[in-house]
Design a protein around this motif. Structure first.
Motif, mmCIF file in Angstrom:
data_model
loop_
_atom_site.group_PDB
_atom_site.id
_atom_site.type_symbol
_atom_site.label_atom_id
_atom_site.label_comp_id
_atom_site.label_asym_id
_atom_site.label_seq_id
_atom_site.Cartn_x
_atom_site.Cartn_y
_atom_site.Cartn_z
ATOM 1 N N THR A 30 -5.945 -15.014 5.474
ATOM 2 C CA THR A 30 -4.776 -14.433 4.724
ATOM 3 C C THR A 30 -3.493 -15.169 5.508
ATOM 4 O OG1 THR A 30 -4.499 -12.837 6.747
ATOM 5 C CG2 THR A 30 -5.433 -12.100 4.674
ATOM 6 N N CYS A 33 -1.701 -13.904 8.913
ATOM 7 C CA CYS A 33 -2.454 -13.011 9.267
ATOM 8 C C CYS A 33 -2.075 -11.597 9.191
ATOM 9 C CB CYS A 33 -2.654 -13.197 10.901
ATOM 10 S SG CYS A 33 -4.130 -12.472 11.594
ATOM 11 N N ILE A 34 -1.472 -11.220 8.134
ATOM 12 C CA ILE A 34 -0.963 -10.224 7.517
ATOM 13 C C ILE A 34 -2.253 -9.226 6.783
ATOM 14 C CG2 ILE A 34 0.741 -8.940 6.275
ATOM 15 C CD1 ILE A 34 2.360 -11.483 6.646
ATOM 16 N N LEU A 35 -2.758 -8.303 7.467
ATOM 17 C CA LEU A 35 -4.056 -7.676 6.885
ATOM 18 C C LEU A 35 -3.683 -6.041 6.240
ATOM 19 C CD1 LEU A 35 -5.983 -8.378 10.183
ATOM 20 C CD2 LEU A 35 -5.901 -9.662 7.878
ATOM 21 N N PRO A 36 -4.037 -5.855 5.164
ATOM 22 C CA PRO A 36 -4.095 -4.691 4.540
ATOM 23 C C PRO A 36 -4.957 -3.731 5.072
ATOM 24 C CG PRO A 36 -5.507 -5.915 3.236
ATOM 25 C CD PRO A 36 -4.878 -6.806 4.274
ATOM 26 N N SER A 37 -4.452 -2.248 5.387
ATOM 27 C CA SER A 37 -5.145 -1.517 6.090
ATOM 28 C C SER A 37 -5.962 -0.619 5.302
ATOM 29 C CB SER A 37 -4.087 -0.445 6.779
ATOM 30 O OG SER A 37 -3.175 -1.144 7.560
ATOM 31 N N PHE A 38 -5.803 -0.709 4.023
ATOM 32 C CA PHE A 38 -6.468 0.324 3.221
ATOM 33 C C PHE A 38 -6.779 -0.592 1.931
ATOM 34 C CE2 PHE A 38 -3.856 2.945 5.294
ATOM 35 C CZ PHE A 38 -4.728 4.002 6.224
ATOM 36 N N ASP A 41 -4.368 1.318 -3.719
ATOM 37 C CA ASP A 41 -3.083 2.058 -3.577
ATOM 38 C C ASP A 41 -3.219 3.249 -2.264
ATOM 39 O OD1 ASP A 41 -0.668 3.231 -3.895
ATOM 40 O OD2 ASP A 41 -0.974 3.891 -5.991
ATOM 41 N N ALA A 42 -2.311 3.015 -1.409
ATOM 42 C CA ALA A 42 -2.480 4.025 -0.100
ATOM 43 C C ALA A 42 -1.349 5.095 -0.281
ATOM 44 C CB ALA A 42 -2.505 3.315 0.993
ATOM 45 N N THR A 43 -0.812 5.272 -1.475
ATOM 46 C CA THR A 43 0.271 6.468 -1.597
ATOM 47 C C THR A 43 -0.326 7.504 -0.972
ATOM 48 O OG1 THR A 43 1.141 4.863 -3.587
ATOM 49 C CG2 THR A 43 2.014 7.327 -2.870
#
Lengths: 151, 411
Positions: A30, A33-38, A41-43
């Motif tokens: 990435t 190194c910016i990583l999605p946590s979920f 859609d995490a709303t």
């Protein structure tokens, strides 16, 4: 009782941080190194219970650090008074509690620091440290008796 | 939208004011800053514009430059257009966080007003801080006067925020010589400038609650190398995008910028390679020498110091006989940093020109046209002899006994 079924998904506890199992190249990592946590859609995900959340593979929730532990805390529900002291103090959020009721320990993220045992106020303590390889039944059978007050 | 600011077609601005006007026109959301001479007025003016309603932004007061850049990193990660300014010691104190900003690919714009590093304490200009930041993974642009400080600050937002680049950008200008000298500056109209820069389109912003992300993850040997390789590739791949932004800027302003600026280099026999305000001095010297003595002198100036325009420098200088590389920074026990980079570019040419290194102008010491002419004449002597007739590294403009190191081996 201590078989907890609070697992977020099947990955949980399967992937060690040190495994290095994937073989991606530099062009696939990435940016920044910016990583999605979920996943997806995490709303409103903060309102969901852990087992309902779609944790991504990059989330530390799906990785285990159990191998860092030498000794493990064992929880005895018969002595516990649900005071939540261990839940408050655990530095890794590894005490599993639901509706103010103690349920046990998340052994995938517990590093065996013994803080929960230290802060437990019951007599005898509801959490005690045992060797990593002691089975639960054996640990519970060795639980000490209530100590009499002196004088 | 913000209050309208009255602008004339031609304004008399110093470099600091010019840079702060660019921040106003780009409608920067957040500036976190700690004041340091000579860059203070840039952020001070931004604070004024916010207070007087010319910008819908926020000025964050912090307790040091380390905190200033940290605040910028946080605000940029949150999804804002972010900028700040610094100099010298303040830049050095930011150094750790500069790597965080570039590693996280945050398009922060930092206006660096170049100044000497203590000790001894000195507020005047040299390039010690510019070279200190050269490996930090930032794009570095260099303005030679107030007009360029304004123009390049606008271009910097456009370059850094490009989704294929996503890197922080520094815009350098010389302390006091550019930053405090008022000159004619031709600004763009507010709408033209804002349309050129465009709305900020954040990527992976932390305030997007539908997609929470982790910034600053730990990678160890598993991934660190790959991330740094990718960052280097992004920096190298920014070169055509910088050219594209410069071309677009020419369309709106009529002013053309290049990553390497050449002056009278078509038929040049000897050349000076320099950065900053020195470039204009060297150009005047070259022009006068051509008229007075017929010495075919040219000047090569580096507009984009990072990513270093290795191939353009090589192309500009490969047919020259003798080159002087001017370092406005203490060499610290080696040849000058700039000399090393230019020499590396020239080493790969078939016809390797003779290259010498002049250390000059430290701590704001004047660099005159006469001195530039002397350097050109010395290059001419090397070119005629076919070898370097003096020391390879010399201190130019130093009081007391002359100082020079390394003789050419010949014969």
């Amino acid at each position: 009782m201590q078989d907890l079924k609070l697992l977020a998904n099947d990955n949980r506890g399967q992937r060690g941080l040190e495994s290095g199992s994937s073989l991606e190249g530099w062009h696939e990592v990435t940016q920044g190194c910016i990583l999605p946590s979920f996943e997806g859609d995490a709303t409103g995900i903060a309102l969901k219970k852990a087992e309902e959340r779609t944790y991504s593979n990059h989330n530390s929730y799906t990785a285990t650090v159990a191998s860092w532990r030498v000794k493990k805390p064992v929880f005895n529900i018969d002595v516990c008074i649900d005071c939540q002291n261990c839940w408050v103090w655990c530095p890794d959020s590894s005490i599993l509690s639901r509706d103010k009721q103690m349920l046990g320990i998340d052994y995938d993220h517990c590093k065996g620091c013994e803080v929960c045992v230290e802060v437990c106020p019951t007599n005898p303590k509801s959490l005690l440290m045992f060797s990593e390889y002691t089975p639960l039944d054996e640990a519970l059978s060795q639980w000490p008796e209530k100590k009499k007050k002196e004088k | 939208m913000a209050e309208k600011y009255d602008l004339q077609e031609r304004e008399v601005w110093d470099g600091n004011f010019a840079a702060s006007q660019a921040l106003r026109q780009a409608q920067v959301d957040v500036v976190a800053a700690y004041p340091i001479t000579p860059s203070t007025p840039i952020v001070e003016n931004y604070g004024n514009y916010v207070a007087n309603g010319y910008i819908d932004g926020e000025f964050v007061m912090v307790e040091s430059e380390h905190a200033a850049m940290s605040g910028c990193v946080g605000a940029s990660a949150a999804g804002g257009r972010v900028s700040t300014a610094t100099s010298s010691q303040g830049f050095a104190l930011m150094a750790e966080v500069l790597y965080q900003a570039s590693g996280m690919r945050l398009p922060i714009v930092l206006n660096v007003v170049n100044r000497a590093l203590a000790s001894p304490l000195n507020v005047r200009g040299d390039h010690a801080d510019m070279y200190l930041g050269r490996d930090s993974g930032w794009i570095q642009l260099d303005a030679f006067n107030a007009q360029e400080a304004y123009d390049l600050a606008l271009c910097a937002f456009r370059i850094g925020e490009n989704h294929n680049v996503r890197l922080p950008v520094m815009v350098h200008q010389d302390g006091f010589i550019t930053s405090h000298t008022a000159q004619n500056v031709y600004p763009l109209a507010d709408e033209v400038a804002y349309n050129f820069v465009g709305d900020f389109q954040p990527v992976d912003d932390m305030l997007d609650f539908s997609r929470p992300v982790t910034y600053g993850a730990q990678t160890e040997e598993d991934w660190h190398f790959e991330h740094k390789a990718r960052q280097h590739k992004a920096l190298m791949d920014s070169r055509p995008i910088i050219d594209e932004v410069f071309a677009d800027f020419e369309k709106v302003s009529g002013r053309k910028y290049n990553r390497v600026e050449t002056y009278d280099m078509e038929d040049a026999e000897v050349a000076i390679v320099a950065l900053g305000t020195t470039v204009e001095t060297a150009r005047v010297a070259a022009k006068e020498l051509r008229a007075e003595e017929g010495i075919k002198a040219g000047v090569v100036a580096i507009r984009c110091f990072r990513p270093f325009p290795f191939d353009n420098v090589r192309d500009a200088l490969e047919n020259v006989k003798s080159v002087a590389v001017l370092d406005r920074s203490s060499p610290g026990g080696a040849m000058g940093a700039f000399f090393n980079e230019v020499s590396a570019a020239l080493y790969t040419t078939a016809n390797r020109p003779l290259v010498t290194n002049f250390i000059y102008g430290l701590g704001g010491r004047d660099f005159s046209i006469a001195e530039a002419k002397r350097i050109f004449k010395e290059q001419k002597a090397h070119a005629d002899a076919g070898y370097i007739t003096t020391d390879i590294q010399q201190f130019s403009g130093l009081r007391g006994p002359t100082l020079g190191f390394f003789q050419t081996k010949r014969g």
